[in-house]
Motif scaffolding. Structure first.
Motif, short mmCIF file in Angstrom:
data_model
loop_
_atom_site.label_atom_id
_atom_site.label_comp_id
_atom_site.label_asym_id
_atom_site.label_seq_id
_atom_site.Cartn_x
_atom_site.Cartn_y
_atom_site.Cartn_z
N VAL A 141 -22.39 3.41 21.20
CA VAL A 141 -23.35 2.30 21.23
C VAL A 141 -23.24 1.51 22.55
N VAL A 142 -22.03 1.20 22.92
CA VAL A 142 -21.82 0.40 24.13
C VAL A 142 -22.30 1.18 25.37
N GLU A 165 -19.52 -7.98 23.50
CA GLU A 165 -19.42 -8.84 22.33
C GLU A 165 -19.62 -8.02 21.06
N PRO A 166 -18.51 -7.59 20.44
CA PRO A 166 -18.67 -6.88 19.18
C PRO A 166 -19.36 -7.80 18.17
N ALA A 181 -10.22 -5.09 22.25
CA ALA A 181 -11.11 -5.50 23.34
C ALA A 181 -10.77 -4.72 24.60
N GLN A 182 -9.49 -4.69 24.96
CA GLN A 182 -9.07 -3.99 26.18
C GLN A 182 -9.50 -2.52 26.15
N GLU A 183 -9.39 -1.90 24.97
CA GLU A 183 -9.75 -0.48 24.85
C GLU A 183 -11.23 -0.26 25.22
N VAL A 184 -12.11 -1.10 24.70
CA VAL A 184 -13.54 -0.94 25.00
C VAL A 184 -13.81 -1.29 26.47
#
Ligand code: PGA
Length: 248
Positions: A141-142, A165-166, A181-184
């Protein structure tokens, strides 16, 4: 890597003149870390007022704008109008615009392209829903949302900040963990390296947004690929100062 930390406040449809005066006075009192870029996202009707009372060190952003300079678009405002009243930033593609107002990737991209062409800087928002995350589709999605922006941004990456922003973290009090967050952020940067360029990937600032508070900001800010925040609820409160200062 020298990416300047950038903290945005997204007031959404909140505030009246009294509350705005309080928020701005609190920001003036600070003190704010001078190494941090601060941008406050203000309801359209208060943009000119806020611009007239904030110090120049604080940038003011619109929360939306339309994709052409003028015309028969009742209720809309254009980048040209924003520039005319001294506004240099706009937040586009926020999940509330996408979900409540039905803005699709293509429309967000058209808005981003026109805003950048008009000389605005853009905070472009992306992020997955809970359903998408649980289905293992976060990256898909991102990356899809970011891909839609590539040709809209073109060579204007210097004027863009990405906000991851999930959706499940926005306004819910459920912050993504620093690891999540860091992973994405890190996989998005890798994707940008391949699909935009290594230079873009290195230079672009990626904010995290979703229930950021003074209590969780420091830990999130310590992650190597988190270059700032986009803050909703807490940007209306005095703790916004502590969030701005999270890297101190
Ligand atoms: P929140 O909103 O900080 O209230 O979760 C973030 C945003 O929507 O930008």
């Amino acid at each position: 890597m020298g990416r300047k930390f950038v903290v945005g406040g997204n007031w959404k449809m909140n505030g009246d003149k009294n509350q705005i005066n309080e928020i701005v006075n609190n920001l003036k009192k600070g003190p704010l870390d001078e190494n941090v870029e601060v941008i406050i996202g203000v309801p359209a009707i208060y943009l000119a007022y806020v611009k007239s009372i904030v110090p120049d060190s604080i940038a003011v952003a619109a929360q939306n704008c339309w994709k052409v300079p003028k015309g028969a678009f009742t209720g809309e405002i254009s980048p040209a109008m924003l520039k005319d009243v001294g506004i240099n930033w706009v937040i586009l593609g926020h999940s509330e615009r996408r979900s409540i107002f039905g803005e699709k990737d293509e429309l967000v991209a058209e808005k981003v392209a026109h805003a950048l062409e008009s000389g605005l800087k853009v905070i472009a928002c992306i992020g997955e829903t809970l359903e998408e995350r649980e289905a293992g589709k976060t990256e898909e999605v991102v990356f899809r949302q970011t891909k839609a922006l590539l040709s809209a941004i073109g060579d204007k990456w210097a004027n863009v900040v990405l906000a991851y922003e999930p959706v499940w973290a926005i306004g819910t009090g459920k912050t993504a963990s620093p690891q999540q967050a860091q992973e994405v952020h890190s996989s998005l940067r890798n994707w940008l390296s391949t699909n935009a360029s290594p230079d873009v990937a290195n230079a672009v600032r990626i904010q995290y947004g979703g229930s950021v508070t003074a209590a969780n900001a420091k830990e999130l800010a310590a992650c190597s690929d988190i270059d700032g925040f986009l803050v909703g609820g807490a940007s209306l409160k005095p703790e916004f100062v502590d969030i701005i200062n999270a890297t101190k």
